[in-house]
Scaffold this active site. Structure first.
Site, PDB file in Angstrom:
ATOM      1  N   CYS A   1      47.193  62.907  38.104  1.00  0.00           N
ATOM      2  CA  CYS A   1      46.879  61.686  38.845  1.00  0.00           C
ATOM      3  C   CYS A   1      48.118  61.184  39.587  1.00  0.00           C
ATOM      4  O   CYS A   1      48.635  61.862  40.455  1.00  0.00           O
ATOM      5  CB  CYS A   1      46.256  60.639  37.911  1.00  0.00           C
TER       6      CYS A   1
ATOM      7  N   HIS B   1      41.631  63.383  36.097  1.00  0.00           N
ATOM      8  CA  HIS B   1      42.112  63.229  34.724  1.00  0.00           C
ATOM      9  C   HIS B   1      41.445  64.284  33.840  1.00  0.00           C
ATOM     10  O   HIS B   1      40.320  64.093  33.394  1.00  0.00           O
ATOM     11  CB  HIS B   1      41.766  61.827  34.196  1.00  0.00           C
TER      12      HIS B   1
ATOM     13  N   GLU C   1      42.044  64.937  30.840  1.00  0.00           N
ATOM     14  CA  GLU C   1      41.854  64.378  29.490  1.00  0.00           C
ATOM     15  C   GLU C   1      40.612  63.493  29.395  1.00  0.00           C
ATOM     16  O   GLU C   1      40.186  63.148  28.294  1.00  0.00           O
ATOM     17  CB  GLU C   1      43.114  63.611  29.060  1.00  0.00           C
TER      18      GLU C   1
END
Length: 193
Positions: free
Chosen positions: A77, A175, A177
């Site tokens: 990001c 992202h 994650e």
């Protein structure tokens, strides 16, 4: 395997650490140049605003270190955006790893772009076993245009670089994650590069 997440006070650090733990890897959070240099893999996260994040990097004396790393480095990001030449956000000079300037989405688009979108034109082993047009999670108002280092494309009003790569450096606008099993696979691909 020693994985270090750069801890400079501007990031989604804990969620990345937890995602790695779900994959069976442990990571160290550090702003110590010696620990970062000794890592097998380095993750450079970022959430927030570009100029204040660069200020934090300078305060932690990490501004020059990141570009000098020789092991695989993944910017996530804002981390990816800071690895570019420049960002319109806060008129910020970046680390100059990726040869592209980060710009803001036009006023015609709803910003920030928040939510799920697709990635396509996938290149490099970072996307091994990732399907074309798979869904990833994004939150951003600024983007890197398509360039010679683009390895994945997302469309939001225009096509833009959702991932870039140069030498030992990778960057993803999304992202991983927060991108469910597809994102975890991308993280695992990075760790096993």
């Amino acid at each position: 395997m020693k994985i270090v997440i750069i801890d400079y006070g501007a990031g989604n650090i804990q969620s990345i650490k937890f995602a790695l733990e779900r994959l069976g890897y442990s990571a160290v959070l550090s702003d110590d140049p010696k620990i970062i240099k000794a890592a097998d893999k380095v993750i450079f996260p970022g959430v927030g605003e570009a100029s204040s994040a660069m200020k934090k990097l300078r305060e932690h004396r990490l501004e020059n270190l990141i570009a000098e790393l020789t092991q695989p480095v993944l910017g996530i990001c804002l981390g990816m955006q800071l690895m570019c030449n420049y960002s319109e956000e806060g008129n910020t000079r970046g680390l100059g790893i990726f040869d592209v300037d980060v710009v803001k989405f036009t006023d015609e688009l709803k910003v920030p772009q928040i939510g799920w979108n697709q990635i396509r034109e996938l290149k490099t082993p970072l996307f091994r076993d990732i399907p074309e047009n798979g869904f990833i999670y994004l939150v951003h108002s600024y983007y890197a245009p398509l360039c010679g280092e683009t390895i994945a494309v997302t469309d939001y009003g225009i096509p833009y670089s959702s991932a870039v790569q140069k030498d030992n450096f990778w960057g993803v606008q999304f992202h991983p994650e927060k991108s469910s099993t597809l994102g975890e696979r991308i993280l695992k691909n990075f760790i096993t590069l």
